[in-house]
Scaffold this motif. Structure first.
Motif, PDB file in Angstrom:
ATOM      1  N   GLN A   1      41.041  41.688  35.279  1.00  0.00           N
ATOM      2  CA  GLN A   1      41.422  43.003  35.792  1.00  0.00           C
ATOM      3  C   GLN A   1      40.208  43.864  36.091  1.00  0.00           C
ATOM      4  O   GLN A   1      40.152  44.538  37.130  1.00  0.00           O
TER       5      GLN A   1
ATOM      6  N   SER B   1      38.539  42.581  39.270  1.00  0.00           N
ATOM      7  CA  SER B   1      39.314  42.936  40.461  1.00  0.00           C
ATOM      8  C   SER B   1      39.172  44.414  40.802  1.00  0.00           C
ATOM      9  O   SER B   1      39.037  44.787  41.979  1.00  0.00           O
TER      10      SER B   1
ATOM     11  N   LYS C   1      37.611  45.581  44.406  1.00  0.00           N
ATOM     12  CA  LYS C   1      38.590  46.124  45.360  1.00  0.00           C
ATOM     13  C   LYS C   1      38.505  47.643  45.490  1.00  0.00           C
ATOM     14  O   LYS C   1      39.340  48.259  46.151  1.00  0.00           O
TER      15      LYS C   1
ATOM     16  N   GLU D   1      45.038  32.405  39.388  1.00  0.00           N
ATOM     17  CA  GLU D   1      45.060  33.803  39.795  1.00  0.00           C
ATOM     18  C   GLU D   1      46.381  34.196  40.475  1.00  0.00           C
ATOM     19  O   GLU D   1      46.679  35.380  40.602  1.00  0.00           O
TER      20      GLU D   1
ATOM     21  N   SER E   1      49.211  46.057  44.586  1.00  0.00           N
ATOM     22  CA  SER E   1      48.173  46.463  43.639  1.00  0.00           C
ATOM     23  C   SER E   1      48.736  46.868  42.280  1.00  0.00           C
ATOM     24  O   SER E   1      47.970  47.192  41.370  1.00  0.00           O
TER      25      SER E   1
ATOM     26  N   THR F   1      45.242  41.898  39.906  1.00  0.00           N
ATOM     27  CA  THR F   1      44.577  40.596  40.040  1.00  0.00           C
ATOM     28  C   THR F   1      45.264  39.679  41.043  1.00  0.00           C
ATOM     29  O   THR F   1      44.735  38.609  41.354  1.00  0.00           O
TER      30      THR F   1
ATOM     31  N   TYR G   1      47.169  38.562  44.737  1.00  0.00           N
ATOM     32  CA  TYR G   1      47.087  38.828  46.170  1.00  0.00           C
ATOM     33  C   TYR G   1      47.883  37.774  46.922  1.00  0.00           C
ATOM     34  O   TYR G   1      48.115  36.654  46.422  1.00  0.00           O
TER      35      TYR G   1
END
Length: 454
Positions: free
Chosen positions: A164, A167, A171, A329, A249, A253, A255
């Protein structure tokens, strides 16, 4: 049509000539009434929407106060669901409006005013967005830990794990409070500009002194088509940003490269359901009673079936890609939605969102039946809410892979009731603010031709 046969029986009694004339009139081209405005019953619907919103607000306040430690958190999560649904109606309505201008399909003539009314609810969407930003820290990690120093402190305190923290740092260019606000200024600015121009042109088109001529048709078609073509591309890109910022979001973590497309098709699913529901209800009154033929209703039913199938395809494709990759992930996102009782919700979501509308819309006769289509479109809006619940709630530690029912979970009913009720009031206000039938369009004469559907 039954009314027309009753009139024929009355006028033709004792006079074969009059009977033949009445029969020809019943099956000949129809004539629109002089008044093309929305019927007075829309005001009644607006009142009901406000009553529903008021009831939802009161019940949501009770849940926030008495729902225990997570009562207010559940209210915020449910509020996000309501916002994403109504944003989907507003933005999706604009996207469908642009799609209709690009394709020129006859289906869009009947749907154009509802789609314009949806896109014109942008001011209320902007207002509904403000509470999300005020309480953003209770929903998103990027808001709770907006700087590298805050992330490091939370990592050492055990509030974040290594994944976390990594990320959040990588991001931050896109996912930080200021970045998200700037992104939404761009999103809302685009929607206001494109939606405002198309809405303005729509009224100017009907008021054109040359209305009804081929030159007028071509002039307005080209203008709207040129603006809408690039507008669709821009909207798809911006919607992807919205979906990432507000929903994907929630699990910092995770996507998915298909997430934006899934939300795009989901918006089409919801917009078609609401739009068709609206015009079928309006078809009980003039002027839609004259303008809506079974042919167009059937075509819209086929369009809905196409979006249901596309929705199934994209959702399964995302699952298949993640399952085949088996990446650490990515797979927890699905594991959190099929373990600890969530498998029941997952299965119901598949049945509600896809199986039911797919099976029913396969039937030709079903698509011709107004009452059945009315029930199905209402069901599809409910199914869209249920799907958003499955996507949103398991992102949080207290719910991930641990489905449990509590008093606070009822916020997912009461809060969307409030948000949707408020949005519907403004949607119906916009719908009643202009004629519900477009006059200066070549398809207007076509929908008034004799009915060929059986």
């Amino acid at each position: 049509m039954a009314h027309g046969h009753e009139q024929f029986a009355h006028e033709g009694a004792g006079d074969p000539g009059a009977a033949a004339h009445a029969l020809h009139a019943d099956h000949g081209p129809r004539v629109l009434p002089a008044d093309l405005n929305a019927p007075p019953v829309v005001a009644v619907w607006k009142t009901r929407a406000l009553i529903a919103a008021g009831a939802g607000l009161i019940l949501s306040a009770i849940i926030a106060l008495l729902g225990g430690p997570l009562g207010f958190d559940h209210v915020l999560r449910a509020y996000l669901l309501g916002f994403m649904l109504t944003f989907g109606f507003c933005g999706g309505g604009l996207c469908f409006l642009m799609l209709q201008y690009v394709t020129g399909g006859k289906w869009g003539l009947i749907m154009r005013r509802p789609m314009e009314a949806m896109s014109n609810t942008l001011p209320v969407i902007v207002v509904l967005f403000i509470p999300l930003m005020i309480f953003a820290k209770r929903l998103w990690m990027w808001a709770a830990f907006p700087t590298h120093e805050a992330v490091e402190k939370a990592l050492h305190s055990g509030l974040l794990d290594e994944g976390q923290a990594h990320s959040l740092d990588w991001k931050r260019i896109m996912l930080s409070p200021m970045s998200v606000i700037i992104e939404f200024v761009v999103v809302f600015g685009f929607m206001a500009l494109w939606g405002g121009i198309l809405s303005k042109w729509s009224l100017q088109r009907d008021a054109d002194p040359a209305a009804g001529t081929q030159g007028s048709f071509e002039y307005w078609r080209i203008k709207a088509e040129n603006l809408s073509g690039i507008g669709i591309l821009i909207y798809v890109a911006l919607l992807t940003i919205v979906a990432i910022d507000l929903v994907m979001s929630l699990d910092i973590t995770w996507y998915s490269t298909m997430y934006g497309l899934i939300f795009l098709v989901g918006q089409g699913y919801g917009v078609l359901a609401l739009g068709v529901h609206t015009i079928i209800r309006l078809s009980n009154f003039q002027p839609l009673k004259t303008a809506l033929r079974k042919t167009e209703q059937y075509d819209l039913g086929k369009f809905m079936l196409g979006f249901v199938m596309l929705n199934i395809y994209l959702s399964f494709a995302q699952f298949l890609i993640i399952w085949s990759a088996n990446s650490p992930e990515e797979i927890p996102w699905y594991l959190n939605r099929i373990r600890g009782g969530w498998w029941v919700i997952c299965s119901l979501d598949f049945i509600f969102h896809w199986v039911v509308p797919f099976c029913l819309l396969l039937s030709r006769q079903f698509k011709y039946d107004s009452r059945k289509m009315l029930a199905l479109t209402g069901w599809m809006i409910f199914a869209r809410c249920f799907d958003l619940f499955w996507m949103i709630e398991p992102n949080f530690p207290d719910a991930a892979a641990n489905l449990h029912f509590s008093f606070g979970i009822f916020a997912y009913i009461t809060v969307p009731l409030f948000v949707i009720g408020v949005w519907l009031y403004f949607y119906l206000t916009n719908l009643a603010s202009r004629p519900v039938i477009v006059r200066n369009d070549p398809h207007t004469a076509e929908v008034l031709e004799p009915e060929h559907a059986h």
